[in-house]
Design an enzyme around this catalytic site. Sequence first.
Site, short mmCIF file in Angstrom:
data_model
loop_
_atom_site.label_atom_id
_atom_site.label_comp_id
_atom_site.label_asym_id
_atom_site.label_seq_id
_atom_site.Cartn_x
_atom_site.Cartn_y
_atom_site.Cartn_z
N LYS A 134 -47.68 22.54 1.19
CA LYS A 134 -46.15 22.00 1.20
C LYS A 134 -45.37 22.35 2.46
O LYS A 134 -45.56 23.73 2.59
CB LYS A 134 -45.29 22.75 -0.41
CG LYS A 134 -44.15 21.50 -0.89
CD LYS A 134 -43.29 22.06 -1.66
CE LYS A 134 -42.08 21.87 -2.91
NZ LYS A 134 -41.48 21.97 -3.13
N SER A 172 -39.60 18.95 -6.82
CA SER A 172 -39.35 19.24 -5.16
C SER A 172 -40.76 18.77 -4.22
O SER A 172 -41.19 18.53 -3.02
CB SER A 172 -38.09 19.97 -4.50
OG SER A 172 -39.05 22.03 -4.71
N SER A 177 -39.74 22.07 -10.25
CA SER A 177 -40.61 21.77 -8.79
C SER A 177 -41.99 21.25 -8.34
O SER A 177 -42.25 20.35 -8.36
CB SER A 177 -40.07 22.39 -7.42
OG SER A 177 -38.36 22.28 -7.44
#
Length: 483
Positions: free
Chosen positions: A86, A161, A185
């Site tokens: 990420k 996210s 997330s």
Amino acid sequence: MTDTAGSAPLWDRSAAELAAGIRAKTFSATEVAKAFLARIEETNPALNALVDIRPEEALAQAAAADSAVAAGGDLPPLLGVPVSIKINTAQRGYASSHGVPAWAGAIAQGDAVCVAGLRAAGATLLGRSNSPAFAVRWFTGNDLHGKTLNPYDPGHTPGGSSGGAASSVAAGMTPIAQGNDIGGSVRFPAYCCGAVGLRPTVGLVSGMEPRGMEEFDAPLSFQTMAVHGTLGWTVDDVRLGLDAMISPDLNDPVGLPVRPSLSKPGGPVKVAVVRDAGVTKSHPAVDAAVDDAARWLAEAGHEVEEVELPLLGEAARLWSLLLYQELKTMMYEIDTFGDESVRVSLAASFDAAAQIWGEQPSLTDYIKGYARRGTLINRLQEFLGRDRIVLTPVCAEPPFEQDADLAGNDRVAELLTAQWPMQSVPVLGFPAISVPTGLRDGLPSGVQLIGGRFQEDLLLHVASAIEARAPRSRPDLSWAQGN
């Protein structure tokens, strides 16, 4: 060396199949890397799930893996398996941009501990997954990299996210993706994209990053709620990713001194089904997913019963106090460097939290909130013990319409209420996994399983029983043709 026996293309195989095939020389790590790079080239232009893809680096890692296979000896468990990282997690030589244009040049000089674990396990690090700026939305898009789409329906969020991670896994760009979770997330994007997403117990996977030019004093909620986790197309993919990321680390304020093992328990498990925790009634499609999962687990021999567990609702309300009060202390940076969508979304979220706690919660509210947190942890662990899990919705709604958090304060208040299963877990630090249950009205559906602390093995065991019975299919990306 090309595999002619398998029917599925290499990009559509599990991490375990890929690792076993590379070790057995059924196919090479280079062939695997090329297959996934081709899949990325085919699907990513429409989805925008992965950014900063460097084919030459991926192929160099794959070549090194092939050399290791040729040399013989013990081989690491994920040798040659593609994994994405990420954009808010340090990876040597890549920008930890957090989706912020001003930080596009913030090149990490080393790996986060969890990334180092994946590298040591032999993974081919293939691309960075997109997220919202500052990773504080349940939607994925930012001014630096643009918007990520849901491969099943571009009109609905891929989650956030870790939305880029979930979208890329569902589309077959990598079998495993690293993500992180402080309010859903990992679990919510997995739900939205029909993947599996595991949030481990706080402390199991180190959150420490290499020291940069400036130290970041993480708020207490970040230290006690945020975790790195794994997303994958299968439960076993997630198990392998987690096993590589487990990292005892006494530099981490909540780190463990020793590495717990992930066993594979057998036998029946007690499953407590919680529908709403006294917060809000679920959409009929969500209730149907819970019904399916409960029935499948009963068919698998587990002891399933419906219960009331209002402490989860109370924990969700505490999340909106503790996390949002601490996020307010970071608003200078968010206002200065963040994009308009993050500012609008957070303002509406703060308004929704004020409906619960008032416009200005007192220091006493905050202190008592953390005190209450300890009591709720004790009560939930006592309820779960070592042989019970809780089955809940992932969210009280199906995957949200794209950018629903920009539709006004009333809608954001609905989102916050619907996400009670996402919020209740981080504030207490327990592990939880999002497991798909099939499609409903063309959108992915799923359920959440919550286990006792450091009982990831139990969660994975029960999740496998759901996976074995749930209908699964890759997304039909015909809508993306020409995009």
